[in-house]
Scaffold this active site. Structure first.
Site, mmCIF file in Angstrom:
data_model
loop_
_atom_site.group_PDB
_atom_site.id
_atom_site.type_symbol
_atom_site.label_atom_id
_atom_site.label_comp_id
_atom_site.label_asym_id
_atom_site.label_seq_id
_atom_site.Cartn_x
_atom_site.Cartn_y
_atom_site.Cartn_z
ATOM 1 N N GLY A 230 -3.976 7.710 5.662
ATOM 2 C CA GLY A 230 -3.527 6.617 6.497
ATOM 3 C C GLY A 230 -3.504 5.322 5.710
ATOM 4 N N ASP A 231 -2.599 4.419 6.073
ATOM 5 C CA ASP A 231 -2.612 3.093 5.467
ATOM 6 C C ASP A 231 -3.769 2.296 6.083
ATOM 7 O OD1 ASP A 231 -1.920 0.966 3.865
ATOM 8 O OD2 ASP A 231 0.204 1.061 4.350
ATOM 9 N N ALA A 232 -4.132 1.205 5.430
ATOM 10 C CA ALA A 232 -5.337 0.471 5.804
ATOM 11 C C ALA A 232 -5.249 -0.044 7.241
ATOM 12 C CB ALA A 232 -5.569 -0.690 4.840
#
Length: 802
Positions: A230-232
């Site tokens: 996942g992205d931040a």
């Protein structure tokens, strides 16, 4: 090498407790000492060098590496970056992970995208080709051990920073399958990348982290397990700003079920992620098999990285910024420079007196994903000592600021204050759209607001996730101006102690007094020189970066004024653009004898630019995206339908300022004797297209021979031209070479919505060979048949995800 049969993912899964497995689903994975599993961290940034981890070799930005059109060079850079990641990992294995978040493979659909410099090309095939080589370099060639674990970013349909977490990229089926997916498919199908990051946006109304394409398409392209990260903070957005699900427990569970394996949430704290997934198990939203599936993918990557091997079995080098990497950085910067126009002024003779002018003349700028420069060679540095006389000036105005009868001054080590003493002088750097930075003359540092709101002069320049060093002057009818601090959204005032601050709530009215006219001083140096080289462009942290798209394609007004003033003083003016993206520089094209472009070139930028300006190296770079003449030619930033909107070189019908593939050499080249291995081919066959290329100039030169096709008749709208292959060739004067390019007939497929498949029609295709998408030198034709309209697999399904 240890016996890996005892460390297979399935074997480890049987010995891990549920709590231990949940702990492996966060970016910062806890160690499991009883099984010999060390701590592990995903997400070392390695876009064009190792970022955020101290000094490391800084190569040109990715869009600059792409301009080399040199897959072998790109692979070598990837290998160098991978070795430096390994070295830093050995020094600090807990904080420096071997899962690297690169390359970015989102096609550069719109040049206003704030992250344009992270991508490779507006063409999906070229993006996939170059990204595959960069990823191969990162991952290494050892048969069993990965150098690093490359991660493709950002899946899917991500080309806007404006409201990026809540906007939906609506992708018509043809755009999805013909434009967006191929760049992701290529590195995975080749085995170059082993992981993928999901993107912040929604796609067709669904958060990208919940996309059915993660399991339905993406994992089917690879032979091995693919880890999805996942992205931040993005999984938290599902029940947060996206309001797609009612709470975080449901959001995290849905992401795990959709195929996200590693959660990049809450910085180094895995607690909230573990708590939410534990609650999801209790609610029955997920079961342990969902956890096992994700952990198996994570362990598969870790084992291939040698995570459980004993010390001394690492086959990769332990080097950072070694001489070989420094030379590679210079070569990469050389090959990334694009000569956009030249009437014969370049290359410069050794006896030329040169004035190097402009805000980028004597500085090297870095972007958010750059490493720390071990050293920096500016354009001025690169030319100094190689020519008879070299002068320089930034072309910036120098001012003082006053409030009523008091002047702004700099207290050494303290905030800006008002008193009656000698005023401090500031250079005003214009970064476009009215945004400026103030550089103090006495120490060369920039003005910024500290955490208390006080204005201080201790910053190396605009930078950081929140840029606190940029302002706008709001001029008033009475001749005074308000100073607007962009990061805080507040006006600068004066507190009771005479200190300048954005926390006072009461704006101060400043009188701006010009002490030095920067354009006039630069013009005077230009007039005294034989040639003026004006180095203009963007600051990678201002007006176009992650979180901020550009509003237009215009060069900053102050920079254009400087260019015009210099040209008026000396018509022998060269524009050297250094930028993260294209500009609409029509005035320069019309009036200047020579224009060059490069991305921000890293530590060796100045040496490389000097090599090209002086003719020690031929400008071998070519554009990988269209340079439009005006912003008006572009659709809305959120219009992802490149087919319907007639955008990118594939569909654009207007006249570009500089076309896709454009770039000049100091040599001249002639194309002749086009040959095709066959005039008729069946679907699935390959056609060899060859051409005789001759250097007809008086200098050695490098040419990038480009192959395009256009389908002459179709029942759907087809690209006007589409890149199929290319080759770099370097020839001495009078020498010729037969260059052979490959046309893969399967690549002629398009997505047929009625069949939900890629199809190739029986059709004749124009075969176009030339120097760019618009500079076609030879034309042929090939007829592709397959017993009527043929369907080809939409995605190669194989391996672990069959």
């Amino acid at each position: 090498m240890t016996d890996r049969t005892h460390h297979r993912p399935d074997d480890l899964l049987t010995r891990l407790t549920l709590a231990e497995k949940l702990g492996l689903l966060h970016q910062w994975q806890a160690p499991v000492p009883r099984l010999g599993l060390p701590a592990f961290r995903t997400g070392t940034e390695a876009l064009h060098g190792v970022a955020w981890l101290g000094e490391a070799t800084v190569f040109p930005q990715a869009v600059g590496l792409a301009a080399s059109w040199n897959p072998q060079l790109v692979r070598a850079v990837g290998a160098a970056v991978g070795d430096e990641v390994r070295a830093k990992h050995r020094a600090d294995p807990r904080r420096v992970g071997l899962n690297v978040w690169a390359p970015v493979v989102n096609p550069l659909r719109d040049p206003r995208w704030g992250r344009n410099e992270e991508g490779w090309s507006e063409d999906p095939w070229l993006t996939g080709r170059l990204a595959t080589d960069y990823a191969f370099g990162l991952r290494g060639e050892h048969p069993t051990r990965l150098r690093t674990a490359p991660t493709l970013k950002h899946f899917l349909g991500y080309n806007n920073e404006t409201d990026r977490a809540v906007t939906s990229s609506n992708l018509p089926p043809r755009v999805l399958h013909e434009y967006e997916l191929p760049a992701f498919r290529a590195p995975l199908a080749a085995g170059a990348s082993v992981a993928v990051m999901a993107s912040y946006n929604l796609v067709d109304g669904v958060p990208a982290h919940l996309s059915p394409l993660i399991d339905g398409k993406l994992r089917g392209w690879a032979d091995d397990e693919v880890m999805v990260v996942g992205d931040a903070g993005a999984v938290g957005n599902i029940a947060g700003v996206q309001a797609h699900l009612p709470d975080h427990v449901a959001g995290f569970a849905a992401a795990l079920r959709a195929g996200v394996d590693s959660f990049t949430e809450d910085d180094e704290d895995p607690g909230p992620t573990v708590e939410r997934l534990t609650e999801a198990l209790a609610r029955g939203l997920i079961d342990e098999s969902d956890v096992d599936r994700a952990v198996r993918r994570i362990l598969s990557v870790r084992l291939r990285l040698g995570d459980l091997d004993p010390p001394g079995h690492d086959p990769y080098a332990d080097v950072v910024n070694c001489p070989a990497h420094r030379e590679l950085a210079r070569e990469a910067a050389r090959q990334s420079i694009v000569l956009l126009g030249n009437d014969g002024l370049l290359p410069l003779a050794p006896e030329t007196r040169v004035a190097v002018l402009g805000p980028l003349a004597d500085t090297v700028l870095t972007d958010w994903y750059s490493g720390t420069l071990p050293y920096a060679v500016s354009a001025y540095d690169g030319l100094l000592g190689r020519l008879r006389e070299v002068t320089s000036h930034p072309g910036t105005d120098r001012i003082t600021l006053h409030v009523a009868h008091r002047a702004v001054r700099c207290a050494e080590g303290g905030p800006l204050t008002l008193d009656g003493a000698t005023p401090a002088e500031f250079d005003v750097v214009d970064w476009g759209d009215g945004v400026l930075a103030l550089r103090a003359v006495h120490n060369g540092r920039y003005v910024g607001a500290d955490d208390s709101g006080a204005l201080v002069v201790d910053r190396p320049g605009p930078g950081g996730w929140v840029v606190r060093e940029t302002f706008r002057l709001r001029h008033r009818p009475d001749g005074t101006a308000l100073l607007h601090h962009l990061a805080s959204g507040r006006y600068v005032g004066v507190d009771p102690d005479g200190r300048l601050s954005v926390a006072t709530g009461d704006p101060a009215a400043f009188t701006v007094r010009l002490r030095v006219d920067g354009a006039a001083e630069a013009a005077a140096l230009a007039a005294a020189a034989d040639v003026a080289v004006v180095v203009l462009g963007n600051h990678p942290m201002v007006n176009g970066r992650e979180t901020e798209d550009r509003v237009d394609l215009a060069l900053p007004a102050g920079q254009l004024d400087l260019l015009r003033a210099v040209h008026a003083a000396n018509p022998r003016t060269v524009l050297a653009l250094t930028s993260s993206y294209p500009y609409a520089v029509g005035w320069a094209r019309e009036h200047l004898p020579a224009v060059l472009w490069s991305a921000h070139g890293g530590q060796e930028h100045g040496n490389a630019l000097a090599d090209v300006l002086l003719g020690a190296e031929d400008p071998g770079g070519r554009l990988t995206q269209t340079w439009y003449a005006d912003t008006a030619e572009l659709p809305d930033l959120l219009d992802y339908d490149v087919i319907g909107a007639d955008t990118t070189y594939l569909y654009h019908r207007g006249e570009p300022l500089y076309p896709f593939g454009h770039g000049l050499s100091y040599a001249e080249f002639d194309y002749a004797d086009l040959r095709l291995s066959t005039a008729t081919a069946h679907v699935g066959e390959e056609v060899a297209v060859s051409v005789e290329v001759t250097n007809t100039g008086r200098r050695p030169g490098t040419e990038v021979v480009q192959l395009y096709t256009r389908q002459r008749r179709s029942r759907v709208k087809q690209p006007l031209r589409q890149l199929r292959d290319f080759a770099r060739v370097t020839l001495h004067p009078g020498c010729a070479a037969r260059v052979t390019l490959r046309l893969r007939t399967a690549d002629l497929a398009w997505w047929d919505e009625t069949r939900a498949a890629m199809v190739v029609e029986d059709a004749t295709h124009s075969v176009l060979v030339g120097r760019s998408a618009r500079d076609v030198r030879l034309v042929g034709a090939v007829t592709v048949t397959g017993g009527g309209e043929r369907s080809t697999p939409a995605a190669r399904r194989s391996g672990a995800a069959r």
